[in-house]
Design a protein around this motif. Sequence first.
Motif, PDB file in Angstrom:
ATOM      1  N   HIS A 275      46.105  79.702  -2.239  1.00  0.00           N
ATOM      2  CA  HIS A 275      45.772  80.573  -1.098  1.00  0.00           C
ATOM      3  C   HIS A 275      44.329  80.386  -0.635  1.00  0.00           C
ATOM      4  N   TRP A 276      43.394  80.167  -1.551  1.00  0.00           N
ATOM      5  CA  TRP A 276      41.980  80.122  -1.178  1.00  0.00           C
ATOM      6  C   TRP A 276      41.634  78.951  -0.273  1.00  0.00           C
ATOM      7  N   ASN A 277      42.421  77.839  -0.339  1.00  0.00           N
ATOM      8  CA  ASN A 277      42.102  76.717   0.543  1.00  0.00           C
ATOM      9  C   ASN A 277      43.289  76.293   1.431  1.00  0.00           C
ATOM     10  N   ASN A 278      44.358  77.054   1.363  1.00  0.00           N
ATOM     11  CA  ASN A 278      45.553  76.758   2.172  1.00  0.00           C
ATOM     12  C   ASN A 278      46.073  75.336   1.982  1.00  0.00           C
TER      13      ASN A 278
ATOM     14  N   PRO B 208      46.105  90.510  -5.935  1.00  0.00           N
ATOM     15  CA  PRO B 208      46.774  89.713  -4.898  1.00  0.00           C
ATOM     16  C   PRO B 208      47.232  88.345  -5.428  1.00  0.00           C
ATOM     17  N   ALA B 209      48.128  87.749  -4.687  1.00  0.00           N
ATOM     18  CA  ALA B 209      48.597  86.402  -5.029  1.00  0.00           C
ATOM     19  C   ALA B 209      47.462  85.404  -4.823  1.00  0.00           C
ATOM     20  N   SER B 210      47.283  84.536  -5.775  1.00  0.00           N
ATOM     21  CA  SER B 210      46.274  83.481  -5.661  1.00  0.00           C
ATOM     22  C   SER B 210      46.924  82.126  -5.412  1.00  0.00           C
ATOM     23  N   GLU B 211      48.166  82.030  -5.777  1.00  0.00           N
ATOM     24  CA  GLU B 211      48.887  80.769  -5.609  1.00  0.00           C
ATOM     25  C   GLU B 211      50.382  81.051  -5.535  1.00  0.00           C
ATOM     26  N   ASP B 212      51.116  80.074  -5.009  1.00  0.00           N
ATOM     27  CA  ASP B 212      52.573  80.120  -4.996  1.00  0.00           C
ATOM     28  C   ASP B 212      53.057  78.853  -5.690  1.00  0.00           C
ATOM     29  N   ILE B 213      54.155  78.985  -6.423  1.00  0.00           N
ATOM     30  CA  ILE B 213      54.710  77.805  -7.095  1.00  0.00           C
ATOM     31  C   ILE B 213      56.158  77.583  -6.663  1.00  0.00           C
ATOM     32  N   LYS B 214      56.569  76.333  -6.737  1.00  0.00           N
ATOM     33  CA  LYS B 214      57.937  75.931  -6.452  1.00  0.00           C
ATOM     34  C   LYS B 214      58.293  74.866  -7.495  1.00  0.00           C
ATOM     35  N   PRO B 215      58.990  75.245  -8.583  1.00  0.00           N
ATOM     36  CA  PRO B 215      59.344  74.261  -9.617  1.00  0.00           C
ATOM     37  C   PRO B 215      60.217  73.138  -9.057  1.00  0.00           C
ATOM     38  N   LYS B 216      60.061  71.957  -9.641  1.00  0.00           N
ATOM     39  CA  LYS B 216      60.848  70.796  -9.225  1.00  0.00           C
ATOM     40  C   LYS B 216      61.250  70.004 -10.463  1.00  0.00           C
ATOM     41  N   VAL B 217      62.314  69.204 -10.357  1.00  0.00           N
ATOM     42  CA  VAL B 217      62.855  68.474 -11.503  1.00  0.00           C
ATOM     43  C   VAL B 217      63.589  67.222 -11.036  1.00  0.00           C
ATOM     44  N   TYR B 218      63.605  66.211 -11.886  1.00  0.00           N
ATOM     45  CA  TYR B 218      64.509  65.069 -11.725  1.00  0.00           C
ATOM     46  C   TYR B 218      64.990  64.685 -13.111  1.00  0.00           C
TER      47      TYR B 218
END
Length: 154
Positions: free
Chosen positions: A93-96, A122-132
């Motif tokens: 979030h701090w640097n978009n 507040p939220a500082s980051e968002d995550i989206k897990p990924k896998v292969y």
Amino acid sequence: MQRLARRAWVPVVAAGVLMTACGGAESDDLVAHSAEDAQSQAIAPPSVDAALSTPVVSVSCARTTVEGVSCTTNVTGGVPPYSYYWGVRLFLHWNNRTYDSSFNPGGATRFSYCHEPGEGIPASEDIKPKVYVTDATGARSNTADNIHWFSCAL
């Protein structure tokens, strides 16, 4: 006369033995059948062993605790056993900006620490897990990521 009849059979029997030893005589029907078999084999799809599919992976994640997100995978195709490689897309979030982590080995399920934001945190980051995955032959799947982002607080 009987002696002559026996002598007449000797060349016929000898020819029969010789032809049997060489695989026998080919009739026109046998030749035509062999040609049809060869043509049908050329057109027929390859066997299951010859046509191994590439694995396809999907992932589903949910916030299971205040501290994190649990993910499970589903793999179709390929040849088990599978090797799982996990990473995360990270939005700060701090640097978009969005970053992709490197992949690390793991199992069919994964827990990612992501403290849920709350009142005054507040939220500082968002995550989206990924896998292969890779299968037993070394074939690599697609890279799948969770549909939704999860907000995290430090």
